[in-house]
Design an enzyme around this catalytic site. Structure first.
Site, PDB file in Angstrom:
ATOM      1  N   ALA A 257       0.861  -1.180   0.000  1.00 56.62           N
ATOM      2  CA  ALA A 257       0.000   0.000   0.000  1.00 56.62           C
ATOM      3  C   ALA A 257       0.896   1.229   0.000  1.00 56.62           C
ATOM      4  O   ALA A 257       2.119   1.131   0.175  1.00 56.62           O
ATOM      5  CB  ALA A 257      -0.916   0.000   1.225  1.00 56.62           C
ATOM      6  N   LYS A 258       0.293   2.381  -0.176  1.00 58.03           N
ATOM      7  CA  LYS A 258       1.097   3.595  -0.279  1.00 58.03           C
ATOM      8  C   LYS A 258       1.776   3.956   1.033  1.00 58.03           C
ATOM      9  O   LYS A 258       2.681   4.782   1.059  1.00 58.03           O
ATOM     10  CB  LYS A 258       0.217   4.748  -0.777  1.00 58.03           C
ATOM     11  CG  LYS A 258      -0.127   4.570  -2.253  1.00 58.03           C
ATOM     12  CD  LYS A 258      -1.082   5.615  -2.770  1.00 58.03           C
ATOM     13  CE  LYS A 258      -1.372   5.379  -4.253  1.00 58.03           C
ATOM     14  NZ  LYS A 258      -2.397   6.278  -4.801  1.00 58.03           N
ATOM     15  N   ARG A 259       1.367   3.312   2.126  1.00 56.88           N
ATOM     16  CA  ARG A 259       2.054   3.556   3.396  1.00 56.88           C
ATOM     17  C   ARG A 259       3.420   2.881   3.451  1.00 56.88           C
ATOM     18  O   ARG A 259       4.216   3.168   4.334  1.00 56.88           O
ATOM     19  CB  ARG A 259       1.188   3.069   4.557  1.00 56.88           C
ATOM     20  CG  ARG A 259       0.941   1.565   4.549  1.00 56.88           C
ATOM     21  CD  ARG A 259       0.076   1.143   5.721  1.00 56.88           C
ATOM     22  NE  ARG A 259      -0.217  -0.270   5.694  1.00 56.88           N
ATOM     23  CZ  ARG A 259      -1.246  -0.806   5.072  1.00 56.88           C
ATOM     24  NH1 ARG A 259      -2.078  -0.034   4.401  1.00 56.88           N
ATOM     25  NH2 ARG A 259      -1.469  -2.105   5.107  1.00 56.88           N
TER      26      ARG A 259
END
Length: 281
Positions: A257-259
């Protein structure tokens, strides 16, 4: 005589963060399938969520996609016959689709929050998939719908045909099956903050841009059934679908994910990584 329409594929990132290796793998798959078919690749930026989308991320995605070797023939930076290619500039098209769904009786207003839905469920729900809607605001069949009023504090939900068995053939995973009302429930097509939901926007755009095959991650397999119902309700022809395998975090086994900033294309590029090696070429 061959009447098959020319292949049109797309990559559709959302500028809510920096792109990561999972995005790169999926977008490269889209490009490879498009090139193999001698088709046209479109870049569409899905930036309708103005609370999360940022200009810096949009600027970065152009650079990061090119660094990975992805090239497109139509897009926000180069134009094309189906512009605009920023979803934030296509809101009138989504409003018209919403009005059409209203005219045909497929949607109804709903005041339930996600927490309301969770509280109404008899079993706990976790994960990113939208929980099945319990029908709290669903009107009786044939009930007269109130008019759509811009800015009104309600969701608009699509009424799924409960119990209908739905199928489609995924070009990566084969036959797919789901039961409307059991595997997924009535879903939001327009949010109470006056923003079109992903399900509606992507259907409107893929149809308007004449996309013939959608290549995206396998986490969206169930969403495809919702979108197929929207295609049918709006009288639109659905594209073919290819749901690519996800890239997983090597430490946790979860999908990227973008995290996961350490695996962002931005960070890998700054570290001097070779994009050809990253994708296993």
């Amino acid at each position: 005589m061959d009447v098959t329409p020319p292949y049109r594929g797309r990559v559709a990132p959302s500028p809510t963060g920096y792109l990561h290796l999972g995005h790169a793998r999926t977008f490269l798959t889209a490009q490879e399938r498009c090139r193999a078919a001698g088709g046209t690749l479109i870049l569409r930026v899905e930036d309708i969520d103005t609370t999360r989308c940022k200009l810096e991320f949009r600027r970065a995605l152009y650079e990061d996609l090119r660094w990975m070797g992805i090239e497109w023939e139509e897009g926000p930076d180069c134009g094309g016959p189906y512009s605009p290619y920023l979803q934030s500039e296509r809101i009138p098209l989504y409003r018209e689709a919403l009005r059409e769904l209203h005219r045909r009786g497929f949607i109804y207003p709903c005041r339930c929050s996600r927490q309301d839905v969770l509280n109404a469920l008899s079993a706990p729900h976790s994960g990113e998939e939208e929980p099945p809607y319990p029908g709290t605001c669903r009107p009786a069949p044939g009930a007269v719908l109130p008019e759509i009023r811009e800015g009104e504090d309600v969701h608009w939900r699509f009424r799924v045909p409960e119990g209908e068995e739905l199928t489609f053939h995924d070009l990566a995973h084969g036959p797919q099956h789901a039961t409307a009302g059991a595997d997924f429930g009535d879903f939001v097509v327009w949010r109470r903050d006056d923003v079109p939901a992903y399900q509606l926007a992507v259907v409107v755009d893929d149809a308007a841009m004449k996309i013939t095959e959608v290549v995206r991650g396998s986490d969206l397999l169930l969403s495809t059934f919702r979108q197929l119902l929207l295609y049918r309700a709006l009288g639109l022809e659905a594209p073919a679908f290819y749901h690519a395998p996800l890239v997983l975090d090597p430490e946790t086994g979860e999908r990227l994910a973008k995290r996961h900033a350490a695996l962002s294309l931005r960070q890998l590029r700054a570290m001097g990584a070779d994009p050809a090696l990253l994708i296993g070429e």
